[in-house]
Design a protein around this motif. Structure first.
Motif, PDB file in Angstrom:
ATOM      1  N   ASN A  74       0.850  -1.192   0.000  1.00 21.67           N
ATOM      2  CA  ASN A  74       0.000   0.000   0.000  1.00 21.67           C
ATOM      3  C   ASN A  74       0.882   1.238   0.000  1.00 21.67           C
ATOM      4  O   ASN A  74       2.109   1.138  -0.107  1.00 21.67           O
ATOM      5  CB  ASN A  74      -0.983  -0.025   1.184  1.00 21.67           C
ATOM      6  N   HIS A  75       0.274   2.408   0.165  1.00 26.04           N
ATOM      7  CA  HIS A  75       1.050   3.648   0.061  1.00 26.04           C
ATOM      8  C   HIS A  75       2.020   3.823   1.233  1.00 26.04           C
ATOM      9  O   HIS A  75       2.944   4.630   1.150  1.00 26.04           O
ATOM     10  CB  HIS A  75       0.096   4.841  -0.001  1.00 26.04           C
ATOM     11  N   GLU A  76       1.824   3.087   2.322  1.00 24.58           N
ATOM     12  CA  GLU A  76       2.734   3.176   3.459  1.00 24.58           C
ATOM     13  C   GLU A  76       3.882   2.178   3.364  1.00 24.58           C
ATOM     14  O   GLU A  76       4.929   2.380   3.970  1.00 24.58           O
ATOM     15  CB  GLU A  76       1.972   2.954   4.773  1.00 24.58           C
ATOM     16  N   THR A  77       3.692   1.093   2.617  1.00 26.58           N
ATOM     17  CA  THR A  77       4.714   0.050   2.548  1.00 26.58           C
ATOM     18  C   THR A  77       5.616   0.172   1.323  1.00 26.58           C
ATOM     19  O   THR A  77       6.723  -0.365   1.328  1.00 26.58           O
ATOM     20  CB  THR A  77       4.060  -1.340   2.539  1.00 26.58           C
ATOM     21  N   HIS A  78       5.151   0.845   0.270  1.00 29.02           N
ATOM     22  CA  HIS A  78       5.929   0.928  -0.964  1.00 29.02           C
ATOM     23  C   HIS A  78       5.851   2.355  -1.539  1.00 29.02           C
ATOM     24  O   HIS A  78       4.864   3.063  -1.338  1.00 29.02           O
ATOM     25  CB  HIS A  78       5.424  -0.076  -2.012  1.00 29.02           C
ATOM     26  N   SER A  79       6.890   2.722  -2.245  1.00 30.03           N
ATOM     27  CA  SER A  79       6.979   4.067  -2.808  1.00 30.03           C
ATOM     28  C   SER A  79       6.098   4.206  -4.049  1.00 30.03           C
ATOM     29  O   SER A  79       5.590   3.220  -4.596  1.00 30.03           O
ATOM     30  CB  SER A  79       8.429   4.386  -3.177  1.00 30.03           C
ATOM     31  N   GLU A  80       5.965   5.463  -4.527  1.00 32.70           N
ATOM     32  CA  GLU A  80       5.062   5.753  -5.643  1.00 32.70           C
ATOM     33  C   GLU A  80       5.501   5.119  -6.952  1.00 32.70           C
ATOM     34  O   GLU A  80       4.679   4.907  -7.840  1.00 32.70           O
ATOM     35  CB  GLU A  80       4.938   7.266  -5.829  1.00 32.70           C
ATOM     36  N   ASP A  81       6.794   4.821  -7.096  1.00 31.28           N
ATOM     37  CA  ASP A  81       7.258   4.261  -8.366  1.00 31.28           C
ATOM     38  C   ASP A  81       7.058   2.750  -8.445  1.00 31.28           C
ATOM     39  O   ASP A  81       7.527   2.106  -9.378  1.00 31.28           O
ATOM     40  CB  ASP A  81       8.731   4.620  -8.603  1.00 31.28           C
ATOM     41  N   GLU A  82       6.369   2.148  -7.469  1.00 29.98           N
ATOM     42  CA  GLU A  82       6.087   0.712  -7.491  1.00 29.98           C
ATOM     43  C   GLU A  82       4.574   0.496  -7.497  1.00 29.98           C
ATOM     44  O   GLU A  82       3.813   1.323  -6.990  1.00 29.98           O
ATOM     45  CB  GLU A  82       6.685   0.019  -6.266  1.00 29.98           C
ATOM     46  N   ASP A  83       4.156  -0.631  -8.074  1.00 25.11           N
ATOM     47  CA  ASP A  83       2.750  -1.006  -8.000  1.00 25.11           C
ATOM     48  C   ASP A  83       2.376  -1.246  -6.540  1.00 25.11           C
ATOM     49  O   ASP A  83       3.079  -1.949  -5.818  1.00 25.11           O
ATOM     50  CB  ASP A  83       2.492  -2.280  -8.809  1.00 25.11           C
ATOM     51  N   ARG A  84       1.257  -0.686  -6.116  1.00 27.14           N
ATOM     52  CA  ARG A  84       0.864  -0.803  -4.706  1.00 27.14           C
ATOM     53  C   ARG A  84      -0.658  -0.677  -4.583  1.00 27.14           C
ATOM     54  O   ARG A  84      -1.165   0.238  -3.958  1.00 27.14           O
ATOM     55  CB  ARG A  84       1.569   0.255  -3.872  1.00 27.14           C
ATOM     56  N   MET A  85      -1.346  -1.610  -5.135  1.00 25.46           N
ATOM     57  CA  MET A  85      -2.808  -1.534  -5.209  1.00 25.46           C
ATOM     58  C   MET A  85      -3.490  -2.182  -3.998  1.00 25.46           C
ATOM     59  O   MET A  85      -4.519  -2.845  -4.124  1.00 25.46           O
ATOM     60  CB  MET A  85      -3.307  -2.186  -6.507  1.00 25.46           C
ATOM     61  N   TYR A  86      -2.894  -2.010  -2.813  1.00 19.83           N
ATOM     62  CA  TYR A  86      -3.529  -2.461  -1.575  1.00 19.83           C
ATOM     63  C   TYR A  86      -3.937  -3.933  -1.689  1.00 19.83           C
ATOM     64  O   TYR A  86      -5.061  -4.313  -1.327  1.00 19.83           O
ATOM     65  CB  TYR A  86      -4.739  -1.581  -1.254  1.00 19.83           C
TER      66      TYR A  86
END
Length: 440
Positions: A74-86
């Motif tokens: 999610n947005h807390e575990t990974h940075s914006e340049d990675e896929d992070r769709m919760y």
């Protein structure tokens, strides 16, 4: 030389006699193994049961932790340049549209129970599910929580207590929800998952949510159990989305134990037991601040029966044994109570003992017998920096309570024991003195 030999005998005799009275205590605390665990066979086989169906399964193994295997982002575990769709990225190769997955994972952090709902970037509309998981070991906890982050848009709810854990999820199209539980699953266990999918889930019609329509009317259509190869596992489709499922150690020929709970009690349903079987049950009740009843291992149970654990004591009993205050009660009811014996394993926090002014040697388990509290032989079986674990053998299962020994454990349970040790020591040293004088 003769005097030296007698001195050695004197020391050895004192140690042996002292050991009888508990001055030298050889227990599982000294060997690193709890007394309850020592009587159990290693957990090396697993089955999944639903209704009358039973299927052997194998854990999915990896060379990492369950957290890395699940790979929740999610947005807390990974940075914006990675896929992070919760969602879970590590299990994408296992996920299927409109399908809930259930499996064991064995990794560098031990055994975990894993559940994944739906498919990331799949052809799904979303969904909702609620799991109530009962019969967990006392140390079990959520170690992966999909979703868990700060902010009102996080609508997943998580809960847990002694012997149980629960989660309610709601997810949108092309995403997953789920989690992983870890702790105490490397030994024998039986864990029952009570499911509620789709319209039965808590969040399906919950108007109090940040976005009540987040599930998009999506549905879970199949519930699968995975087994074997972590890259290409075998899949077993469960027959019902409503009936509870139990994952346990053992084989389909060994006794089955399933759990259900209310707010103040837990019931273990036993099937196919014989009198020689050892049945370690998770009490999941009777726990007060600082005291946890971990297992009640029954023997002498035959056939099918139920055992209920409640946070109460039977009527007609005093609140506590005479002269001491109880720290916690556990009442056990069911047909097996009159015929079974048990090994009760419980733990007490070090902080509670300090607050009560007690040493570990002062703690005892009492069993209800004929309307009275009877003190049982209680052994310190394991300890850590924060808790002490004890075991006790009981023949009466009506009710048990943890309290201070009526004759404190810091003293010998054998009347006049300390005086006897002193007399023995004086006699041995007198003999040694006389021999040395004769040698001169």
């Amino acid at each position: 030389m003769r005097a030296n030999a007698l001195a050695a005998v004197a020391v050895a005799a004192l140690l042996v006699v002292g050991g009888i009275g508990g001055i030298v205590q050889l227990s599982a605390a000294n060997t690193g193994t709890s007394a309850a665990q020592a009587s159990l066979q290693p957990a090396d086989s697993y089955v999944v049961e639903q209704g009358d169906s039973c299927q052997p399964i194998e854990p999915l193994s990896s060379n990492g932790t369950v957290e890395s295997f699940y790979d929740y982002r999610n947005h807390e575990t990974h940075s914006e340049d990675e896929d992070r769709m919760y969602s879970s990225y590590g299990t994408q190769h296992l996920q299927e549209d409109d399908t809930s997955l259930l499996f064991l994972h064995e990794g560098t952090d031990g055994m975990s129970l894993v559940m994944v709902n739906d498919r990331l970037e799949g052809d799904t509309e979303g969904g909702a599910a609620t799991f109530d998981i009962v019969g967990l070991p006392a140390e079990a906890e959520w170690v992966v929580q999909d979703d868990l982050y700060d902010g009102e848009s996080n609508m997943a709810e998580w809960d847990n207590g002694d012997g149980w854990a629960a989660a309610s999820w709601i997810w949108s199209e092309s995403r997953t929800d789920g989690g992983a539980i870890q702790g105490g699953l490397n030994d024998q266990f039986a864990v029952t998952i009570h499911p509620a999918f789709n319209e039965d889930a808590e969040h399906y019609d919950n108007e109090d949510l940040y976005d009540p329509e987040f599930h998009g009317n999506g549905t879970i259509e199949e519930w699968e159990v995975l087994s074997g190869d972590a890259d290409d596992p075998d899949r077993t489709t469960l027959e019902s989305l409503e009936e509870p499922v139990t994952i346990r150690t053992g084989t389909c020929d060994s006794p089955s134990v399933t759990y259900d709970r209310t707010d103040d009690s837990t019931t273990a349903s036993i099937e196919g037991a014989s009198a020689d079987d050892q049945l370690p049950l998770q009490s999941t009740a009777g726990t007060e601040d600082g005291v946890t009843f971990e297992t009640v291992e029954l023997t002498g149970v035959e056939g099918s029966t139920t055992v209920t654990f409640e946070n109460s004591q039977p009527e007609g009993l005093p609140d506590s044994p005479a002269g001491v205050d109880s720290l916690s009660h556990l009442t056990i009811t069911g047909d097996a109570v009159s015929t079974a014996s048990a090994t009760v394993t419980f733990s007490v926090d070090a902080d509670l003992l300090e607050e009560q002014g007690l040493d570990p040697a002062d703690v005892a388990l009492y069993a209800a017998e004929d309307g009275e509290w009877v003190e049982t032989e209680t052994t310190l079986s394991d300890e850590s920096g924060t808790t002490y674990q004890f075991t006790a053998e009981v023949d009466s299962l009506e009710s048990v309570t943890v309290a201070q020994q009526q004759s404190t454990g810091s003293e010998s349970s054998i009347p006049g024991f300390e005086i006897g040790v002193a007399v023995a020591a004086i006699a041995l040293l007198t003999t040694l003195w006389a021999v040395r004088n004769r040698e001169r």
